[in-house]
Structure formats: C-alpha cells, structure tokens
Design an enzyme around this catalytic site. Structure first.
Site, PDB file in Angstrom:
ATOM      1  N   SER A 184       4.300   1.834   8.554  1.00 19.08           N
ATOM      2  CA  SER A 184       3.882   0.888   6.843  1.00 19.08           C
ATOM      3  C   SER A 184       4.742   1.338   6.592  1.00 19.08           C
ATOM      4  O   SER A 184       6.004   1.541   6.297  1.00 19.08           O
ATOM      5  CB  SER A 184       2.537   2.287   6.091  1.00 19.08           C
ATOM      6  OG  SER A 184       1.184   2.690   6.768  1.00 19.08           O
ATOM      7  N   GLY A 185       5.030  -0.609   6.198  1.00 12.78           N
ATOM      8  CA  GLY A 185       6.339  -1.392   5.852  1.00 12.78           C
ATOM      9  C   GLY A 185       7.413  -1.849   6.154  1.00 12.78           C
ATOM     10  O   GLY A 185       7.753  -2.114   5.829  1.00 12.78           O
ATOM     11  N   HIS A 212       0.372  -1.496  -0.344  1.00  9.81           N
ATOM     12  CA  HIS A 212      -0.283   0.019   0.094  1.00  9.81           C
ATOM     13  C   HIS A 212       0.875   1.192   0.140  1.00  9.81           C
ATOM     14  O   HIS A 212       0.457   2.396   0.090  1.00  9.81           O
ATOM     15  CB  HIS A 212      -1.286   0.263   1.403  1.00  9.81           C
ATOM     16  CG  HIS A 212      -0.416   0.154   2.724  1.00  9.81           C
ATOM     17  ND1 HIS A 212      -0.172  -0.264   3.369  1.00  9.81           N
ATOM     18  CD2 HIS A 212       0.207   1.475   3.025  1.00  9.81           C
ATOM     19  CE1 HIS A 212       0.443   0.339   4.297  1.00  9.81           C
ATOM     20  NE2 HIS A 212       0.495   1.461   4.033  1.00  9.81           N
ATOM     21  N   GLY A 252       2.781   6.176   8.725  1.00  3.68           N
ATOM     22  CA  GLY A 252       4.440   6.616   8.577  1.00  3.68           C
ATOM     23  C   GLY A 252       4.713   5.383   9.110  1.00  3.68           C
ATOM     24  O   GLY A 252       6.295   5.025   8.542  1.00  3.68           O
ATOM     25  N   ASP A 309      -0.461  -7.797   0.850  1.00  4.90           N
ATOM     26  CA  ASP A 309       0.172  -5.849   1.322  1.00  4.90           C
ATOM     27  C   ASP A 309       1.625  -5.894   1.399  1.00  4.90           C
ATOM     28  O   ASP A 309       2.116  -5.813   3.204  1.00  4.90           O
ATOM     29  CB  ASP A 309      -0.279  -5.341   2.913  1.00  4.90           C
ATOM     30  CG  ASP A 309       0.049  -3.925   2.497  1.00  4.90           C
ATOM     31  OD1 ASP A 309       0.562  -3.431   2.244  1.00  4.90           O
ATOM     32  OD2 ASP A 309      -0.500  -3.277   3.629  1.00  4.90           O
TER      33      ASP A 309
END
Length: 829
Positions: free
Chosen positions: A780-781, A634, A778, A686
C-alpha cells in the site's frame, strides 16, 4: 591497496654519490699472502685492473641508459579518423580492400595524410605512418589509422596537435594538401585517440583495468582504447566489472570483450553499454589465456566509465564445473559460471538417469543462450539428444520430457557471443501419469484441470484452450478459442482474430472513441477530454480553452495532446512541457536473467519504505522531489497507532533489502497531508503527501519518479509495473528484498463489473486476471509506474483489492493524474 600501485619504483632523486657509496673494497686479512713472486703479482694486478675497468664500464653503461636512453622510451599512440574526399565519386570497388581501385585511392590518402602531419613540427617528429581501413559513400569517406611513437610525457601535447589539425582541416575549410594535378580535395577531418595497454596477470595476483580518467573524470570523447590481457600458459582469464557506467545507447559508447588479442568479430564475446548495478555487473571468462577489451566513445554524452578486475583461473575451477553423470529421482545442474556469462568454445555433457520404470522430466527455470540470427540455433545451444534443441531466451520453466529413464543433455558454445546461460532441474515421473491429477499441455507442462478452457493461455502454447466448447459466459472466437465475456468490446483484441471486438458500434448520435468507448457527438471538440484516450478532441482546429482535461503551458497556452510532457517535442512553444524532466530514470541497466521477482539494486530508485519508528515496514511511498513523497491516505489513518502524526514515521530511501536498513538514507517527516476527501469506507481519493524533515540528495539509488500531467491517460492493455516489500502471497509475510511485477491496465467497465460496482473515476484497475500477480498487504502507498518517453511515471498508488492475486480480481490503484492539481498546490512539484 590497488595492485596497480604496488611494485618497485625508480627514484629519480638518486645521485652518483649514492652509487659510489655502494662500492666497497674489503682489505686482505694477511698482507703476506699478497707477497708472492713478483711476476705473478704484476699479472694479478693487471687482471684485477681489467676486471675493475669492465665492471666500471658496465656500471657507467647502465647509468647512461638509465638516465638518457630511458628518457627516450616511447608509447604507441594510434589515432583513428575519417576524412571526406570531395572530388571523388564512390564506386563499388571501394568496398573491396583487395581491389586495385581501393589500393590506389588508399595510397593517395596515405600520401596526403603524411603531408598533413608534416605541416606540424611537433607531429612530424613522432609520426610513424598511416593505413586506410575502409571507404564509404558521401562523396567518398576514408577511414584510417595513424601511428605515432610518442615520448613519455608528450602524450597530451600530441593529442592537442592532432586536435588542432582536425580543426584546421575541419568542416567548411576545404583544403588541398598536395598542390598538383590529381590531388585529393577533402574536408571534415575527424581524429580521435587510440590507446593500447598490455597487461599480464601472473600467479594469484589481480590486475585492474579502468577507463581513462576513472574515477576522477569521465572518459574522453571520440576515443578508442584497447587492453590486451594475458595470463600464464594453461590458465583462463576472468574479467569482472565492479563498476560499469556508460551511455545507454550502444550506438554511441560501448565496451567490447573478445576471446582473442585482436578485435575480430569471430571472437567477440559481448558488447555492453549502460549502467549496471555493482551487484549485477557482468563477468566474463575466456577460453584461453588471452583476452581483449575495447572502449569506443563518440563526441558527446561522456560518462564515468568502468573499473574491472582480471584474475587467472584454472580450467578445472569449480565455477567452470561442466557435465557429468546425474542419478536419482531429482537433481539440478547449470551452465558454467551461471548466472554470469559462460565461456566461448565450451562443450558440456550431462548423463541423467532416474530409477528404472520412470521417465525423465527436464525443466529450465532460467534460460538465456546466445542463438545467433536464426531459430535453428546455429550458434550456442542446449540439446536434449534425440528430442530437441533449445537456444535464445526461453520462457521460465520451459519443460522437456523423454519416454525413458535416461537423458543426455549437451551444452555447446561456439567462439563468439556468449550469454548468461541456464539453470535446470530434472525429475522422475510415472510413464502412465506424467501429470498426476493435472492437465498435460502439448509442451508437456502440467496445469490445474480448472485452467482448461477458461479463456487463458496457462500452458504457454494455448493447448489448454484448444477444442473447447464455450458456454454462455464465454466469447466464442472464430479461431476456436473461448474468452471471458467481460472482455467483449473493451478495445483489446483478446481472441487474436478480433472476434471479441466486432459489432461494437455506437448508437445514433454517439461518437466512437478509439478505445471503443461511446460518447455523445455533442461532446466532440468541446475542449474536454470525454473519451478516456482523448480521441474526441483530436483533429479539432479551433483554439481550446483551458480545462481540467487540457495541458496548461507556462505561457497560458492549452493543448489537448495526450501525454505531452517530456516527449522531446516543444508542444507549448515555450518548452514548459519539456521542463522538469529530470525524473523517472533508473541508474542501473537491468539484467536479462529471466524468472524471479526480485528487483536489482537501484532498479526503482523512487521506491520508499515507510516504517513506524523502531518497528518494521508498514507501507510504501514514492519520491517526487527532494522533500516530498506520495503515498496512500489509508496508510496514515489513526488506529491503535497515531499513523496521522509525522513523529510516528521513519522513511527509508534507497533501500533494497529490509535487513540492510543501515545502507539506506533515513529521513523523519515534517508533515503529512492526506487528501481532504478520502473515504475510509470506499477508499475513494486514497492519496496522501509526506514532507521530509530535510531534503535528500539524489544518487544512483535515490531518484524521483515523474509525475503525470492531468491529461495523461492509460490505455487498456498497457503494461505497468508494481513494486514493494508487501506479502508475497495472501496471508503471508512481507518480502525481504524489493519485489517487482508487471500487470496490465484493465478496462474500467470490466473492472467495475468484477468488483461489483465499487470503482470510481479516481481509481485505476490493473492486474493479471488469471491470478498469481498482484500487489498485497504492505505494498500500500507504493507506486504503479508506467514507461513513456524513456522514463517512468507515477500512474497510480497501491490502494486496495479483493484478496491478493486472485483470479478475476484486479488490484485497485489511486488514479494520480486526477490529483495532479492538488499535488502541485500542496508541494509546488
């Protein structure tokens, strides 16, 4: 410039001619003044000649000493060693150095050590003597020290000579040193060098000590090095390590710091090993003007070592400010030298006084005080006079109150084992209402009324969960506690007495997994891991065919063992499950200072900050090799910005503080590979891969995290770690310094109920359902990491959640083991 490199040096190139040129004779200004009486003139000449002869003799003597005797200056070298005596049996009296048996055997050992050294022409010239320090069993092992007076320049030759003797009398080479009745027979002689240095810090000058060879080469194996440090009278010594890199196991290599000039455990301040970040390296302050530092190493696993700076400070230095009178409605104080180690033999007393009519509340945000071996605080402690005594490691924000407007706090440290100390705050409160509009715990902590009887230990002493009436949405534990109903039969003993895990049997024809999951009996031993923990495939003797649930070895063998990679065991038979294990190791040793969520430099070297070019941090990622990163799909979906294009991004590796990007390694991207089945509505699948435009060089702050195998599973209740620069609260701004938090794996069934059926098998749930700890925008990932087999693995990728850190709303992460084959296919990792 290094202070060790300063100062005057003797130049051996000086010649006699240079000395002659330095002696000049001044002519008399009036020759007639020399023409006195002839008698007195002769006397003057004689006296002058005598004086001249004395001066010349002195100069010649100095030259002789300088060029001859100075060459004979010798260093003290001590070799510690052990030898096994094979024709003696150990008796209890050998444990007592004062016993006649100990002294008799020690005398025999010293005689034979003298004989051993006499066999070497080199060693016999410099040998001074030996002493036996101890005996132990096996048959009898003697531990000794041998002294040598070694001329400058001969150190390496003596080291080699001792090493050769150790080989000569080594294992399987049984020797008898003295060929006469009663001689000791021994084998397995081991010797190691013991170096002693002595340094005196004067005035405001600094002294530097460093492990032998640092920074050009690792320290030597089997060595024992001592630094005797002194300062001027009336001063204390401050020892600050700016580099510290030793083996992680303190049983092998370690540094000890003593508040003394001798290695006496009574004055041992600390023992340290491992790798400390330069921003968090330990600092010690002595209680007098002396200090001893020792380095001990074993035969293998040698590391770069350390460098430390010694300065002398006055006892009234501001960093040692201690005690005093504190007044007002609130205030703060801390132990001397906090957050570094306080000094031994220290006593501080604070007199706290708040306005009349109020009571005093004392809180410790951080508390680490050496407690010795007992909870009664026989070592160092903090005492609230008339109330309680605290020591050891206390939970963050431990609180103490007194029913008075005055409080006396005493901090005491004895002669040994120092720690980081504490920080404290005090506040005044109304006697009739210590917790305005709050619930007061038995430990005087204040919590929100809504936390009362909600199934969570918010007080820390469980007093908010006592004497509760459980409603239909709660589990009534036999011990009187209430727990949320969704924890029933999830495989975790939440009640503490196992009430919530009782009566959780499976139906007829079903197999009960170890994590309480039920699967069909027909699925047991079918080669597939139907139980999440793999317990349906345990104990199955027949050969398994390779499936997605088994680990495939390089030799085509398939194994069902849970988490087989990098566990130190060759499960495959070709060691392929133990290859590619140079990952998941952090360089620096973490500080034990409790409280706070800032990571330290290099604590998570696989963490990456992804920036849109010329803009701020957007997402996180994890390093898995020199070229490849893992992040969330995402993060790379086009919006107003073309996030799917490699040219949009900059990757910062080794970054700690967002404001210090210049200290990190920046890479551009070559390609981005989102998972082909990513669903932007459900966040299923994801995950995405990023290839760097050029490989990165690994360092202390840039290292890969280990990838799990497809068979890895995460047990409900396991602790995992999340990191990132995301928002520190819902709707808030991003963090400047890399943040860390620990959460636990949440049961899939429970999580799916809490998240209204939105969880797929390609997702992991983790969090603290009391709220307050979570990933956020922030993050994320970034990585969800778990610790296994002494290294960190990438369990998940930060994906989505319902708000941030809300109660009963866990964070949702991409389940990386489900994508292990895809990652291998695309990256080769």
């Amino acid at each position: 410039m290094d202070p060790m490199d300063g100062g005057m040096r003797y130049n051996p190139g000086s010649s006699d001619k240079d000395w002659d040129q330095a002696v000049t004779f001044l002519p008399a200004s009036d020759n007639k003044k020399l023409e006195k009486k002839s008698g007195s003139g002769k006397v003057g000449v004689i006296v002058g000649l005598v004086i001249l002869a004395a001066v010349l003799a002195l100069i010649i003597g100095l030259l002789v000493w300088h060029f001859h005797f100075r060459k004979d200056l010798k260093l003290q070298k001590i070799y510690t060693g052990s030898l096994r005596i094979t024709n003696e049996a150990f008796v209890d009296a050998y444990e007592n150095p004062d016993s006649p048996e100990f002294k008799s055997l020690a005398k025999q050992v010293m005689i034979q050590l003298n004989s051993m050294y006499s066999e070497s022409p080199l060693l016999s010239k410099y040998y001074v003597g030996s002493r036996v320090q101890a005996f132990s069993e096996g048959s009898v092992i003697a531990y000794y020290e041998s002294d040598f007076a070694v001329p400058v320049g001969q150190e390496a030759a003596v080291d080699q000579g001792v090493s050769k003797l150790s080989d000569m009398y080594g294992s399987n080479k049984v020797r008898k040193l003295v060929e006469k009745p009663g001689a000791l027979v021994f084998d397995h002689v081991v010797s190691s060098a013991n170096l002693r240095f002595s340094q005196h810090t004067r005035g405001s000058e600094d002294e530097i000590i460093r492990s032998p060879g640092f920074p050009d080469k690792p320290y030597e194996p089997n060595s024992f090095v001592q630094w005797q440090l002194r300062g001027d009278p009336g001063y204390l010594l401050k020892l600050a390590f700016d580099t510290f890199n030793l083996e992680q196991n303190c049983s092998n290599d370690f540094v000890r710091v003593y508040d003394s000039l001798v290695a006496n455990d009574k004055f041992l301040m600390a023992e340290k090993c491992g790798y400390y970040s330069p921003t968090d390296s330990p600092t010690f302050i002595s209680s007098r003007n002396v200090m001893l530092v020792t380095l001990v190493t074993n035969e293998e696993g040698n590391y770069p070592g350390f460098r430390a700076r010694i300065t002398q400070i006055r006892p009234d230095s501001t960093e040692l400010t201690c005690g005093g009178r504190l007044t007002g409605s609130s205030g703060s104080f801390q132990s001397p030298n906090f957050p570094n180690y306080y000094s031994p033999n220290t006593t501080c007393q604070w007199e706290i006084e708040v306005p009349v009519g109020k009571f005093v509340k004392l809180k410790f945000p951080k508390f680490l005080v050496s407690s010795g071996s007992s909870s009664s605080c026989p070592g160092d402690y903090v005492e609230i006079v008339g109330k309680s005594k605290l020591c050891g490691q206390q939970p963050a924000n431990t609180m103490v109150t007194v029913n008075s407007n005055k409080m006396t706090v005493v901090f005491y440290s004895n002669s040994s084992h120092v720690d980081r100390g504490f920080s404290a705050t005090f506040d005044a409160f109304e006697p009739t209402d210590p917790c305005p509009e709050m619930f007061q715990c038995d430990n005087k902590r204040c919590v929100k009324p809504t936390m009362r009887c909600d199934g969570w230990n918010d007080c820390g002493d469980s007093s908010d969960e006592k004497n509760c009436q459980c409603d239909s949405t709660m589990i009534q534990c036999r011990n009187g506690f209430c727990k949320p109903l969704f924890w029933q039969c999830d495989g975790v003993n939440d009640c503490g007495d196992n009430t919530d895990e009782m009566n959780c049997g499976c139906k007829a024809g079903e197999f009960k997994c170890s994590d309480v999951q039920c699967v069909s009996e027909k699925l047991k031993c079918d080669g597939n891991r139907d139980c999440k923990d793999g317990s349906d495939e345990e104990g199955c003797s027949r050969e398994m065919s390779c499936t997605v649930s088994t680990y495939a070895c390089s030799n085509k063998k398939c194994i069902t063992k849970q988490n087989p990679q990098c566990d130190g065991q060759d499960d495959c038979g070709d060691n392929s499950d133990e290859s590619s294990c140079n990952c998941g190791k952090k360089a620096f040793k973490s500080s034990r200072v409790v409280g706070g969520q800032d990571a330290i430099v290099g604590e998570f070297p696989w963490q990456v900050s992804l920036h849109v070019k010329n803009m701020a941090h957007v997402c996180g990622a994890s390093i898995i090799s020199e070229r490849w990163l893992v992040t969330a799909a995402h993060c790379v979906q086009d919006d107003k910005i073309k996030f799917s294009q490699p040219g949009t991004w900059e990757a910062y590796l080794g970054l700690h503080t967002q404001k210090d990007k210049q200290t990190a390694t920046k890479r551009l991207l070559k390609q981005i590979i989102p998972h082909p089945y990513y669903n932007a509505y459900t966040y299923d699948n994801d995950i995405a891969l990023m290839e760097l435009d050029s490989p990165v060089t690994f360092s202390d702050t840039i290292r890969p995290i280990c990838l799990p195998s497809a068979t890895d599973v995460f047990i409900t209740g396991d602790v995992v770690t999340i990191t990132g620069w995301g928002a520190t609260r819902e709707g808030g701004g991003g963090a400047t310094v890399l943040q860390k938090a620990q959460v636990r794996i949440i049961n899939d069934t429970v999580c799916n109920q809490l998240m209204t059926g939105q969880i797929t098998s390609r997702m992991i749930c983790a969090g603290v359902l009391t709220g307050g700890v979570d990933a956020c925008q922030g993050d994320s990932g970034g990585p969800l990491a778990y610790f296994l087999n002494d290294r960190m693995y990438l369990a998940g990728v930060v994906s989505w959640g319902d708000g941030c850190a809300r109660r009963n709303k866990p964070g949702i992460y991409t389940n990386v083991p489900k994508f292990r084959g895809w990652i291998k296919e695309k990256t080769g990792v």
